[in-house]
Design an enzyme around this catalytic site. Structure first.
Site, PDB file in Angstrom:
ATOM      1  N   GLU A   1      -6.727  10.014  -6.239  1.00 50.92           N
ATOM      2  CA  GLU A   1      -6.006  10.918  -6.922  1.00 50.92           C
ATOM      3  C   GLU A   1      -6.260  11.179  -8.400  1.00 50.92           C
ATOM      4  O   GLU A   1      -6.219  10.219  -9.056  1.00 50.92           O
ATOM      5  CB  GLU A   1      -4.152  10.501  -6.887  1.00 50.92           C
ATOM      6  CG  GLU A   1      -3.718  10.759  -5.595  1.00 50.92           C
ATOM      7  CD  GLU A   1      -2.349  10.353  -5.437  1.00 50.92           C
ATOM      8  OE1 GLU A   1      -1.612  10.595  -6.584  1.00 50.92           O
ATOM      9  OE2 GLU A   1      -1.691  10.058  -4.591  1.00 50.92           O
TER      10      GLU A   1
ATOM     11  N   GLU B   1      -0.129   3.846  -4.029  1.00 53.28           N
ATOM     12  CA  GLU B   1       0.540   3.781  -5.151  1.00 53.28           C
ATOM     13  C   GLU B   1       1.685   2.638  -4.749  1.00 53.28           C
ATOM     14  O   GLU B   1       2.811   2.700  -5.082  1.00 53.28           O
ATOM     15  CB  GLU B   1       1.100   4.688  -5.845  1.00 53.28           C
ATOM     16  CG  GLU B   1       0.208   5.951  -6.409  1.00 53.28           C
ATOM     17  CD  GLU B   1       0.543   6.996  -7.497  1.00 53.28           C
ATOM     18  OE1 GLU B   1       1.534   7.220  -7.565  1.00 53.28           O
ATOM     19  OE2 GLU B   1      -0.296   7.396  -7.918  1.00 53.28           O
TER      20      GLU B   1
HETATM   21  O1  AHR Z   1       0.130  13.716  -6.638  1.00 51.14           O
HETATM   22  C1  AHR Z   1       1.483  13.673  -6.833  1.00 51.14           C
HETATM   23  C2  AHR Z   1       1.790  12.335  -6.840  1.00 51.14           C
HETATM   24  O2  AHR Z   1       1.325  11.467  -7.802  1.00 51.14           O
HETATM   25  C3  AHR Z   1       1.647  11.527  -5.772  1.00 51.14           C
HETATM   26  O3  AHR Z   1       2.571  11.628  -4.730  1.00 51.14           O
HETATM   27  C4  AHR Z   1       1.627   9.865  -6.282  1.00 51.14           C
HETATM   28  O4  AHR Z   1       0.659   9.164  -5.312  1.00 51.14           O
HETATM   29  C5  AHR Z   1       1.408  10.085  -7.491  1.00 51.14           C
HETATM   30  O5  AHR Z   1       2.064   9.658  -8.551  1.00 51.14           O
END
Ligand code: AHR
Length: 506
Positions: A307, A173
Site C-alpha cells: 500500500e 496492518e
Molecule cells: O487504503 C486505505 C487504507 O489505508 C487501507 O484499508 C489500510 O490498510 C490503510 O491504512
C-alpha cells in the site's frame, strides 16, 4: 546545465513487473461502481464489470491486483462472497463508513476482474477476526485441483478449473485495523496461520506478512526476532505500507491543509511538501531492507510495499470515509518519483501496490455514474509500463537543488530525478522535473552506447494544479514526439512539473 548519464552495460537487477501492482478494496466507490456494476446495469459491462474501466486498466498492464483490503480484509469472511448473489448476506462495512456490503463482488468476481484486466490475483486473508482454518479453506477453495468438498463447491459455483491464486497476504496492518497487535503478537499469529497455508498441490502459496506502518524499523526487527526460524512458518515476503500523507493530519484537517493543501489547491511550498513526503519512500526501501537483511542476508524474503500513494485531506461534499480525492500533476509527479525509486532499487523491491485502483486515494481512474476518466497518475502507469520486466540500469542525474521549507527546516530536493531500464535494444529513461516553475535543460549521455531513434512522451500541465475533470477528461494526457537525435549525447529540455519517458532505440 543539468546532466543525465545512463550506463546500459551496468544492470542493477530486473524490475519485477509486480512493482506496477494495484490495490482494490471494498471502500467507497472502488469496487461497487468503480469496477462492479452488475450484469443488469445500464452501464455497458461484461459479466458485471464495467467495460470502460476494464479497458482503461488493461492499457496500464496491471501485473497484480491486491484485494479485498486493506482494513476491510480483517473483517471479511470469504464464504459471504460465493454462491448465488441474491442469497449472499448483507454486512456492515465496519471500517469504511458503515456502508452495507452486499457481497455481490466476491472471490469469483475478483478472479474475473483479474482475468479481464490481465492481472494476477493477490488475496489478503483475515487474521484480525478470522482463523487459520478459514484462510486455509479459502486457499483450498481457490486452488485445489482434486476432488475435495471445497473444490466441488467451487465447481458448483461455476469454476471447474482452480484459480491458481499465487499471492496470499496473511492479514493487513495487524498493528492497527488488523487486530491492534504488537509485532510479537503478530509474529506469533503469523506463525500459526502459516503452518496451515500450504500443501494443496500445485505451486505453494506465496505468503506475504504484514509489515509496519511507514518506516518503523523497530517493528520490523521485533517481528523477525520473534518469528525466528521454524520449519513450518514459511514467509515469502514482508510488506511495509507507506502513504505520502502529512503527519499534521493527526492534528485535524486545518493543520493538514496548512501543510500540504487540498488535493487540488496548494501553493508552491505545499507542492514541495507533498513531493517531500513521497520521496521518503527511498529511505523506507533502504532501511526496511537493511533490517530484513539482518535476518535474511540472502534475501530469500522479498520486500513488498503493498500500500502506498498520496493521501489528501477529505474532499468537501464527499463522505470522509470513502477517501475519494482528485488527482493532479502533483500526484503524477509523486507516482513517477516513487516508481523511479522502486526501479532504482529493483534488487530490493519485488512488488508494490498503489492505493487504490479506482475512486479511492491515488486512483488511476475516477468514475461518476456512467462517466470515467483516467487520472494523471493513471497516465504515468501507462507511460511507465515499458519499465516492467526491464533490466534496471545505473544512472547518474545531476541537477540544481530545489530549496523549500518543511516543518520549519530548510530542505533541498534535486530538480531532476528518474530511472532507466533496458529490454533488448530498447532503453526506457524516465525523468521527472520536480520544479514547480522552471523548465530544465539537461544533457543526456549514454555510456558505451549510441541512440538510433528517440521518442519522448511527456505528461505536463497546464500548471501545477492540472487535472482531469468529467467535463474535461483529457486536459492532462501524454503527448509523444519523435526527437531528431542520434548518437551518444544530446540536450533535452524538461517542462516544469512534468513526467517524461524517453524510449531510446540503441
Ligand atoms: O487504503 C486505505 C487504507 O489505508 C487501507 O484499508 C489500510 O490498510 C490503510 O491504512
Amino acid at each position: 546545465m543539468a546532466s543525465i548519464r545512463v550506463a546500459p552495460e551496468q544492470g542493477l537487477g530486473r524490475i519485477n513487473p509486480n512493482i506496477y501492482g494495484h490495490f482494490a478494496e471494498h471502500l467507497g466507490a472502488c469496487i461497487y461502481e468503480g469496477v462492479w456494476v452488475g450484469e443488469d446495469s445500464s452501464i455497458p459491462n461484461t459479466r458485471g464489470l464495467r467495460n470502460d474501466v476494464i479497458a482503461a486498466l488493461r492499457s496500464l498492464a496491471p501485473p497484480v491486483i491486491r484485494w479485498p483490503g486493506g482494513c476491510f480484509a480483517d473483517d471479511y469472511h470469504w464464504r459471504d462472497g460465493i454462491g448465488p448473489r441474491e442469497e449472499r448476506p448483507r454486512r456492515i462495512n465496519l471500517w469504511w463508513g458503515g456502508d452495507i456490503e452486499t457481497n455481490h463482488f466476491g472471490t469469483h468476481e475478483f478472479i474475473e476482474l483479474c482475468r479481464q484486466t490481465g492481472a494476477q490475483p493477490y488475496i489478503v486473508g483475515n487474521v484480525g477476526s478470522g482463523t487459520p482454518g478459514e484462510m486455509r479453506n479459502w486457499i483450498e477453495y481457490c486452488n485445489f485441483d482434486g476432488d475435495s468438498t471445497l473444490a466441488r463447491e467451487r465447481a458448483a459455483n461455476g469454476a471447474t478449473e482452480p484459480f491458481d491464486v499465487r499471492y496470499w497476504g496473511v492479514g493487513n496492518e495487524n498493528w492497527g485495523c488488523g487486530g491492534n497487535m504488537d509485532p510479537e503478537d503478530y509474529a506469533a499469529a503469523y506463525r500459526q496461520f502459516a503452518t496451515y497455508l500450504g500443501g494443496f498441490g500445485g505451486p505453494e502459496p506465496f505468503l506475504i506478512a504484514c509489515g509496519p506502518r511507514g518506516n518503523d524499523v523497530d517493528w520490523t526487527l521485533r517481528f523477525f526476532e520473534k518469528l525466528g526460524h521454524r520449519p513450518r512458518s514459511r514467509i515469502d515476503a514482508f510488506a511495509p505500507h507507506y502513504y505520502a500523507r502529512s503527519a499534521a493530519a493527526q492534528g485535524g484537517a486545518d493543520a493538514w491543509l496548512a501543510e500540504t493543501g487540498s488535493a487540488t489547491e496548494y501553493d508552491a511550498g505545499q507542492w514541495y511538501a507533498q513531493l517531500h513526503l513521497g520521496l521518503q519512500m527511498e529511505a523506507l526501501v533502504l532501511q526496511q531492507r537493511a533490517a530484513m537483511d539482518s535476518f535474511d542476508p540472502e534475501r530469500r524474503i522479498g520486500m513488498i510495499v503493498d500500500e502506498w500513494g498520496t493521501w489528501h485531506p477529505p474532499t468537501p461534499g464527499r463522505h470522509p470515509r470513502h477517501l475519494w480525492q482528485q488527482n493532479t500533476m502533483r500526484d503524477a509527479v509523486v507516482a513517477a518519483s516513487t516508481l523511479d525509486i522502486f526501479n532504482r532499487h529493483a534488487d530490493k523491491v519485488v512488488m508494490a501496490n498503489i492505493a487504490q485502483t479506482v475512486n479511492v486515494l491515488q486512483a488511476m481512474v475516477l468514475t461518476a455514474g456512467d462517466r470515467m476518466l483516467v487520472t494523471p497518475t493513471g497516465h504515468v502507469y501507462a507511460m511507465y509500463r515499458a519499465h516492467q520486466g526491464g533490466q534496471s540500469l545505473h544512472t547518474r542525474f545531476e541537477s540544481e537543488g530545489l530549496g523549500y521549507n518543511f516543518r520549519g527546516e530548510a530542505q533541498e530536493m534535486p530538480a531532476l530525478a528518474g530511472s532507466a531500464s533496458l529490454k533488448g535494444e530498447e532503453l526506457t529513461l524516465s525523468v521527472v522535473n520536480c520544479s514547480a516553475s522552471d523548465e530544465i535543460e539537461a544533457e543526456i549521455s549514454l555510456v558505451d552506447a549510441s541512440a538510433r531513434e528517440v521518442a519522448l512522451t511527456r505528461l505536463a500541465g497546464p500548471g501545477i494544479h492540472a487535472h482531469n475533470r468529467f467535463e474535461a477528461p483529457n486536459l492532462v494526457r501524454p503527448q509523444t514526439q519523435s526527437l531528431d537525435v542520434n548518437g551518444v549525447a544530446w540536450t533535452q529540455s524538461f517542462a516544469p512539473a512534468s513526467v517524461n519517458v524517453l524510449r531510446i532505440l540503441l
